[in-house]
Design an enzyme around this catalytic site. Structure first.
Site, PDB file in Angstrom:
ATOM      1  N   GLU A 107       2.025  -0.138  -5.025  1.00 15.97           N
ATOM      2  CA  GLU A 107       1.090   0.931  -5.361  1.00 15.97           C
ATOM      3  C   GLU A 107       1.970   2.183  -5.488  1.00 15.97           C
ATOM      4  OE1 GLU A 107      -3.224   2.648  -3.886  1.00 15.97           O
ATOM      5  OE2 GLU A 107      -1.722   2.185  -2.357  1.00 15.97           O
ATOM      6  N   ASP A 116       0.831  -1.199   0.000  1.00 18.16           N
ATOM      7  CA  ASP A 116       0.000   0.000   0.000  1.00 18.16           C
ATOM      8  C   ASP A 116       0.875   1.262   0.000  1.00 18.16           C
ATOM      9  OD1 ASP A 116      -2.709   1.289   0.464  1.00 18.16           O
ATOM     10  OD2 ASP A 116      -1.668   1.964   2.262  1.00 18.16           O
TER      11      ASP A 116
END
Length: 919
Positions: free
Chosen positions: A619, A582
């Site tokens: 990401e 993330d």
């Protein structure tokens, strides 16, 4: 976002020898009768378990420290429960009520402690330090003992003892069978302390397996402990966290560079509250600190087994007043070890009453080193070629939380329930699941104080508290952390047996500990705040590149080691196949917040031998403006979530012009971004929808977000969604609009499946799940997120058949999952007017050059009119067979074997797509 409790400073522990006084560690039998009577009354007033006499709890103390206090702090206000939880911590008010700068509050609490209202009455004088036991046979030569030290991994071998250890026996009551791995809980102490007894010297303590300090009872019950045989020595700093030593020992090691005192608290009795540890062991710096690591070996103790978990935690204090303005000491807060393999606490999702001993606000580490090894039954990871992957993003709780799942209530939302539904995943045609965060987090973090979001529960999990422990509430039936661990392994084994890999969505860019405005101190903040977090000299001391208040300091050597150790743990212990990171760009920043060209933690992950078989996806952006799609530091190992793919596909299908050239690039694996060095098409993770943002159905049903249910007046969530409602916002539109929406969903899914790269689909999109236009449902534990199994059945012969069948077709056809980028011999683009901004039709042919499966012709029409497209001649006397026409009703929309009858031209319907195969 994450309020917490304020903890204040204890006095530093006294110096002592390398072995603690066991009578001190287990509790001295010197508590005054009046104090015992007050303690008993306080326990009964709190409704605590009466399985143990209060006199036992009053004697959990250490040499030179005060007796453990069991008087009750005022319970905090709680909503949404039948009864107020017991607040068993070292604080009686939230941190916002007594900030560290509040001298009056600090002085008041210091005075309260000295008066005996926190950890007990003023302590008795400490007993003399007890020299350590011999860890090697004294009959051996110095050379032999040196060799033993090397064999034992560098453990410190103290000199032979001068006096013997006092004897103290502790009788424990029955325990629940709730599991756990690391110990961070509390237990009652000895009822009496016997005088020292003489023993035979010279026999290695760690070899006395037949003379352990405890008797192991059956059925997971807690043991009866003979403290005479417990040994506490210096230990080793080489391995962080708790680790098994010999047959009966546990080594503990924790990092803190600026702490002045560290106490280890161990709890053998699961029924004891957190304020009554079985052992409280101060760690003098001159003997138990090496560099910035505090360490201790506790030998001849129970180490946890099937149904029984030992818990533990730390009390840490620093300078008072603090010398470093970035320190955040919470000496009254029981801190979890960052390396705790289990975390115990609330056992049932969103249920405060499910917390052990009624302590809803307390989380404890745990271990069970002597539990039966998990039986993988010979099932090994699938090790799928990366170009073959089709990923399914899944939320553990929401997948089976709805009653329509058919799962019994206590099993819904658990790891086991995912295993129960493995056939559905097979029917979807996917071969990898990407689980939203399963590391321990606090699902009730929004309810710590009054705020606009206090009606919600964190269902996505992007607020990591522990990087080694599985989420305890994902165990079935509230069975606890040991069950969560074993059930996670069962889930992985079941998925692997079905040929499905397991990827984890991991959050190393920040933690759930919050900031000074709303702290939720759990571990890192109270251990070494400036090491674990990026700090700056401003009113908001925490650098915030994550949108969540703090930023984990991943390129600090200590934090880098923790990240790598955590990832190895999930691969070695749980057989995980890969990770999605993330906001990974935040992990590329140095300690000053500036982006690094060669960030050590990113390189370390790419080069680590244990992680070589895993898939890695970044990401590649953060909330500080860093956008690295196509430029993320990768070492030819890292893949990326391709946000540019998502944006172009959405815009083209809804009818935006001038996109044909870029669309062709995205369909070909985004060679402009990834065709460099030794990167491959599969390093582009292609997606149209994901957990954050619109679902596929909402993408074609709403022009605008509708996030009012989140409590922030629709200000949260992304405003740029590239969505189109096709003639009316949300439900309530006519049949023609509904049919067009379904056709557009098929167009998007077909484009995703024929693109080179790694495709990912979102849980629920297989039947058209709607969140009512809410594009940020992180806090809704209800129908907005829950998979609707009844709706799936309605769509089983409709859209689900199309979606799952096309996923299977992609995996089976060699031209749709390539390991290398396309060249001019692999693809023909049927286009001679790339610069026409008005053109919204694109067609191409993928050529079979011996791979098998036959040539594929694909045409995408985003116009509002028919396009009569000439078909290229099929090779070798073959003919074109229709596989997909999104304009046709089911089952004609998808015929995997191909439908013959295609001539020299194909009339592609408005806003429709086709795929033909040469046979």
């Amino acid at each position: 976002r994450r309020p917490s409790r304020t903890r204040h400073r204890h006095s530093p522990p006294p110096r002592c020898g390398s072995v603690m006084s066991l009578s001190a560690a287990l509790g001295a039998a010197r508590a005054p009768v009046a104090y015992v009577r007050e303690t008993t009354t306080a326990c009964r007033a709190r409704g605590e378990s009466s399985a143990f006499p209060a006199v036992l709890a009053s004697r959990a103390s250490v040499a030179g420290r005060r007796l453990a206090q069991t008087s009750r702090a005022p319970p905090r206000r709680v909503t949404h429960t039948r009864r107020a939880p017991v607040r068993a911590s070292w604080s009686d008010k939230p941190s916002s009520a007594a900030p560290s700068s509040d001298d009056e509050a600090r002085d008041s609490r210091r005075a309260a402690r000295l008066a005996g209202t926190e950890w007990g009455a003023t302590p008795v004088p400490p007993m003399p330090p007890i020299p350590p036991p011999v860890l090697g046979d004294t009959s051996k030569s110095r050379k032999q003992q040196t060799e033993d030290t090397t064999t034992n991994g560098g453990w410190v071998k103290p000199p032979a003892p001068q006096v013997e250890q006092p004897t103290s026996r502790v009788a424990w009551g029955s325990v629940s069978a709730s599991p756990g791995r690391e110990s961070n809980g509390n237990a009652s102490s000895s009822s009496r302390v016997e005088r020292p007894q003489t023993k035979t010297q010279g026999k290695p303590a760690v070899q006395q397996a037949n003379q352990t300090s405890y008797t192991r009872p059956p059925n997971g019950a807690a043991p009866t402990i003979d403290s005479d045989k417990i040994r506490i020595t210096q230990g080793s700093p080489s391995k962080m966290g708790p680790s098994a030593f010999g047959e009966t020992g546990v080594n503990f090691a924790v990092h803190s560079s600026t702490a002045k005192s560290v106490d280890l608290l161990i709890y053998f009795d699961p029924t004891s509250p957190s304020t009554a540890p079985s052992l409280r062991i101060p760690l003098p710096r001159d003997q138990h600190k090496t560099g910035d690591t505090w360490h201790v070996l506790v030998d001849q103790i129970p180490r946890g087994w099937d149904g029984y978990v030992v818990r533990y935690g730390y009390l840490v204090s620093g300078d008072d007043p603090k010398k470093n303005k970035h320190d955040r000491w919470h000496p009254d807060q029981l801190l979890c070890d960052p390396y705790a393999p289990f975390v115990d606490g609330r056992r049932v999702f969103g249920d405060r009453a499910s917390a052990p001993n009624g302590e809803d606000s307390v989380w404890m580490g745990g271990f069970a080193f002597d539990q039966t090894a998990f039986d993988w039954e010979g099932v090994t990871p699938p090790n799928l070629p990366p170009q073959n992957l089709v990923v399914y993003e899944l939320t553990t709780r929401a997948f089976t939380n709805d009653k329509s799942s058919g799962i019994v209530p206590g099993r819904r939302g658990s790891f086991l329930a995912i295993a129960d539904k493995v056939q559905h995943l097979v029917d979807c045609g996917i071969n990898a699941v990407e689980l939203l965060p399963v590391f321990h987090f606090d699902e009730m973090e929004f309810q710590r104080d009054k705020n606009p979001r206090d009606h919600m529960l964190n269902t996505w999990g992007y607020s990591t508290m522990s990087f080694f422990a599985p989420m305890v509430v994902y165990a079935s039936e509230g069975a606890g952390p040991q069950a969560a661990s074993n059930e996670f392994k069962h889930m992985v084994k079941t998925l692997h047996a079905a040929g499905i890999e397991v990827l984890l969505d991991v959050v190393y860019n920040h933690t759930g500990e919050g900031t000074d405005n709303s702290p939720n101190t759990f571990s890192f903040r109270g251990l070494d705040n400036e090491t674990y977090y990026m700090m700056e000299d401003s009113a908001a001391a925490y650098k915030n590149y994550t949108g969540c208040g703090n930023t984990f300091n991943c390129n600090h050597l200590v934090v880098q080691r923790l990240v790598l150790d955590s990832l190895r743990h999930w691969v070695d212990e749980y057989h995980v196949d890969g990770f999605r990171f993330d906001l990974t760009s935040a992990m590329t920043r140095g300690e000053d917040g500036e982006p690094l060209q060669r960030p050590p933690v990113i390189r370390g992950i790419a080069k680590d031998e244990t992680l070589l078989r895993t898939k890695l996806f970044a990401e590649p952006w953060d909330c500080g403006g860093l956008y690295q799609v196509g430029s993320f530091p990768n070492w030819d190992r890292w893949g990326e979530w391709n946000g540019r793919y998502r944006d172009v596909l959405r815009r083209f299908v809804k009818g935006d012009g001038g996109l044909k050239s870029e669309l062709a690039c995205r369909l070909s694996g985004s060679a402009d971004l990834y065709h460099n060095n030794n990167r491959k098409p599969y390093h582009s993770l292609n997606f149209i929808t994901a957990h954050d943002g619109f679902t596929l159905r909402d993408l074609v049903s709403y022009n605008d977000k509708h996030n009012d249910a989140n409590g922030e007046q629709n200000r949260d969530g992304c405003n740029d969604n590239d969505s189109w409602n096709h003639g009316g916002e949300g439900d309530g539109v006519n049949d023609a609009v509904q049919a067009l929406r379904v056709r557009q969903m098929k167009n998007l899914h077909l484009a995703l499946m024929v693109s080179q790269g790694t495709p990912m689909v979102l849980m629920g999109d297989e039947y058209g799940h709607t969140r009512g236009g809410n594009n940020n449902t992180y806090g809704h534990d209800n129908h907005l997120n829950n998979f609707d199994w009844d709706e799936l059945e309605k769509q089983r012969d409709g859209y689900f058949r199309f979606m799952g069948g096309l996923c299977k077709f992609r995996v089976a056809h060699p031209l749709l999952g390539r390991g290398e980028f396309l060249n001019d011999q692999d693809v023909t683009w049927h286009e001679d007017n790339w610069d026409n901004a008005e053109s919204r039709f694109l067609a191409f042919t993928l050529h079979d050059k011996g791979q098998g499966g036959g040539d594929l012709y694909i045409a995408l029409n985003a116009h509002e009119f028919y396009v009569d497209a000439p078909l290229p001649p099929p090779p070798g006397g073959k003919t074109w067979h229709r596989v997909v026409d999104t304009n046709l009703p089911s089952p004609s929309d998808f015929t995997p074997a191909g439908e013959s009858g295609c001539g020299a031209r194909y009339n592609v319907a408005p806003r429709a797509s086709v795929m033909l195969v040469a046979k």
